[in-house]
Design a protein around this motif. Structure first.
Motif, PDB file in Angstrom:
ATOM      1  N   THR A  15       6.082  -2.256  -6.307  1.00  0.00           N
ATOM      2  CA  THR A  15       7.472  -1.787  -6.277  1.00  0.00           C
ATOM      3  C   THR A  15       7.547  -0.391  -6.909  1.00  0.00           C
ATOM      4  O   THR A  15       8.176   0.524  -6.348  1.00  0.00           O
ATOM      5  N   LEU A  33       4.766   0.272   1.766  1.00  0.00           N
ATOM      6  CA  LEU A  33       5.778  -0.727   2.145  1.00  0.00           C
ATOM      7  C   LEU A  33       5.116  -1.975   2.741  1.00  0.00           C
ATOM      8  O   LEU A  33       5.527  -3.102   2.447  1.00  0.00           O
ATOM      9  N   VAL A  55       5.741   1.947   9.663  1.00  0.00           N
ATOM     10  CA  VAL A  55       5.620   0.539   9.265  1.00  0.00           C
ATOM     11  C   VAL A  55       5.626  -0.330  10.530  1.00  0.00           C
ATOM     12  O   VAL A  55       4.821  -1.262  10.662  1.00  0.00           O
ATOM     13  N   THR A  85      14.009  -3.409  -2.575  1.00  0.00           N
ATOM     14  CA  THR A  85      13.321  -2.111  -2.678  1.00  0.00           C
ATOM     15  C   THR A  85      13.694  -1.218  -1.495  1.00  0.00           C
ATOM     16  O   THR A  85      14.008  -0.034  -1.655  1.00  0.00           O
ATOM     17  N   VAL A  86      13.674  -1.798  -0.309  1.00  0.00           N
ATOM     18  CA  VAL A  86      13.983  -1.001   0.888  1.00  0.00           C
ATOM     19  C   VAL A  86      15.447  -0.541   0.848  1.00  0.00           C
ATOM     20  O   VAL A  86      15.752   0.626   1.122  1.00  0.00           O
ATOM     21  N   ALA A 134       8.636   7.170  -2.379  1.00  0.00           N
ATOM     22  CA  ALA A 134       9.876   7.458  -1.637  1.00  0.00           C
ATOM     23  C   ALA A 134      10.703   8.545  -2.309  1.00  0.00           C
ATOM     24  O   ALA A 134      11.575   9.154  -1.671  1.00  0.00           O
ATOM     25  N   VAL A 137       9.370   4.480   8.228  1.00  0.00           N
ATOM     26  CA  VAL A 137       9.700   3.142   8.744  1.00  0.00           C
ATOM     27  C   VAL A 137       9.147   2.972  10.169  1.00  0.00           C
ATOM     28  O   VAL A 137       8.623   1.912  10.519  1.00  0.00           O
ATOM     29  N   VAL A 141       5.966   2.164  -4.506  1.00  0.00           N
ATOM     30  CA  VAL A 141       6.846   2.516  -3.377  1.00  0.00           C
ATOM     31  C   VAL A 141       8.004   3.393  -3.859  1.00  0.00           C
ATOM     32  O   VAL A 141       8.345   4.391  -3.217  1.00  0.00           O
ATOM     33  N   PHE A 177      11.582  -7.589  -1.614  1.00  0.00           N
ATOM     34  CA  PHE A 177      11.180  -6.542  -0.661  1.00  0.00           C
ATOM     35  C   PHE A 177      12.432  -5.869  -0.103  1.00  0.00           C
ATOM     36  O   PHE A 177      12.533  -4.633  -0.050  1.00  0.00           O
TER      37      PHE A 177
END
Ligand SMILES: [Fe+2]
Ligand SMILES: [Fe+2]
Length: 301
Positions: free
Chosen positions: A198, A152, A220, A281-282, A205, A217, A201, A278
């Motif tokens: 992308t 991430l 992160v 994606t999250v 995930a 997270v 990730v 970004f």
């Protein structure tokens, strides 16, 4: 699906767009120190009204040196991350293996390019600009985290390079043309990296519970806090380098350091955190994670 990226098409685009090091910066090429290097939206040096124009430009150049050396540091830990991610599935999907190894090879070339820039900078700039490091220690601290957290962070960095070039460098008439072309060439290859990241990730995930994603997270944020500490030290080093270059202490020293630290927060963290791609994606992984990042974004504005 929230995007249409795939390994085959991305590899094809990458191979079409590839450039050679000497086409971007020859080993003996000199930089034009009469110009700013970084756009004002990233450097924020023209806002420092306590400094005269020469001092603002000098600090801009110091920040530009930081920028490319910092990207070399980042790409040094992207390299092992990519190889680790590719290695367990070397026999599965040929397009995937080739795309990931090509990605790694391009980052190795970028590291080489940034070292060349560093050497050109050192040749033309009157004093030494100290950098945080060593890069191996920074990389080791980041890579000890969950690969999803690292992925991430890298995704955020890949998209931020897109924002920097398109948002403030592409149409900029103020900065040194050589630095601008260097940024353009980096951007061209990075635009494929952002797509591959992308996919990385998404894969990392997949199958994770909400609690596991929440924990990634958290990591992160740990990495961002670690980087932010580095950015604060770097802002101090940059002002020290300015003082050495102009041979005097600046007034409002602490204020300038704080302002430059905030500029770096936006450059290296905030501009990636708020990038639409970004965020998409999250959001796809976890709306809760997206909300946590959105809540933190103003700190890095
Ligand atoms: Fe790169
Ligand atoms: Fe990259």
């Amino acid at each position: 699906m929230y995007h249409d990226f795939n390994y085959e098409a991305t590899l094809a685009s990458s191979l079409r767009a590839q450039w050679q090091l000497d086409d971007v910066l020859r080993e003996d090429q000199d930089l034009d120190f009469s110009r700013n290097f970084l756009p004002e939206s990233l450097a924020r040096t023209a806002q420092l009204t306590g400094l005269n124009a020469f001092e603002q430009k000098t600090l801009n150049q110091i920040a530009a040196h930081e920028y490319l050396v910092m990207f070399a540091v980042v790409e040094e830990f992207i390299l092992p991350f990519l190889l680790d991610h590719a290695r367990p599935h070397l026999l599965d999907d040929d397009w995937r293996v080739r795309a990931l190894l090509n990605f790694a090879s391009e980052e190795a070339k970028h590291i080489h390019l940034f070292k060349r820039f560093h050497a050109a900078f050192v040749r033309g700039f009157p004093v030494e600009c100290q950098m945080i490091g060593p890069s191996e220690a920074i990389g080791a601290e980041i890579l000890r985290h969950d690969p999803l957290a690292v992925g991430l962070v890298i995704l955020m960095i890949e998209w931020m390079t897109q924002q920097h070039y398109l948002g403030s460098i592409k149409d900029n008439g103020d900065i040194d043309p050589l630095f601008k072309s260097l940024m353009r060439n980096h951007w061209i290859e990075e635009s494929q990296h952002a797509k591959l990241d992308t996919l990385i990730v998404d894969a990392l995930a997949e199958g994770r519970s909400e609690a596991e994603i929440d924990k990634a997270v958290d990591e992160v944020f740990e990495i961002a806090t670690f980087l932010d500490g580095g950015l604060k030290s770097q802002a101090e080093f940059n002002v020290e380098a300015l003082e050495r270059a102009i041979n005097q202490t600046v007034l409002n020293r602490e204020e300038i350091i704080a302002q430059q630290h905030q500029a770096a927060r936006w450059t290296y963290i905030g501009s990636g955190l708020v990038h639409e791609r970004f965020k998409a994606t999250v959001e796809n992984i976890s709306p809760k994670a997206a909300a946590r990042f959105a809540e933190a974004a103003p700190i890095f504005a």
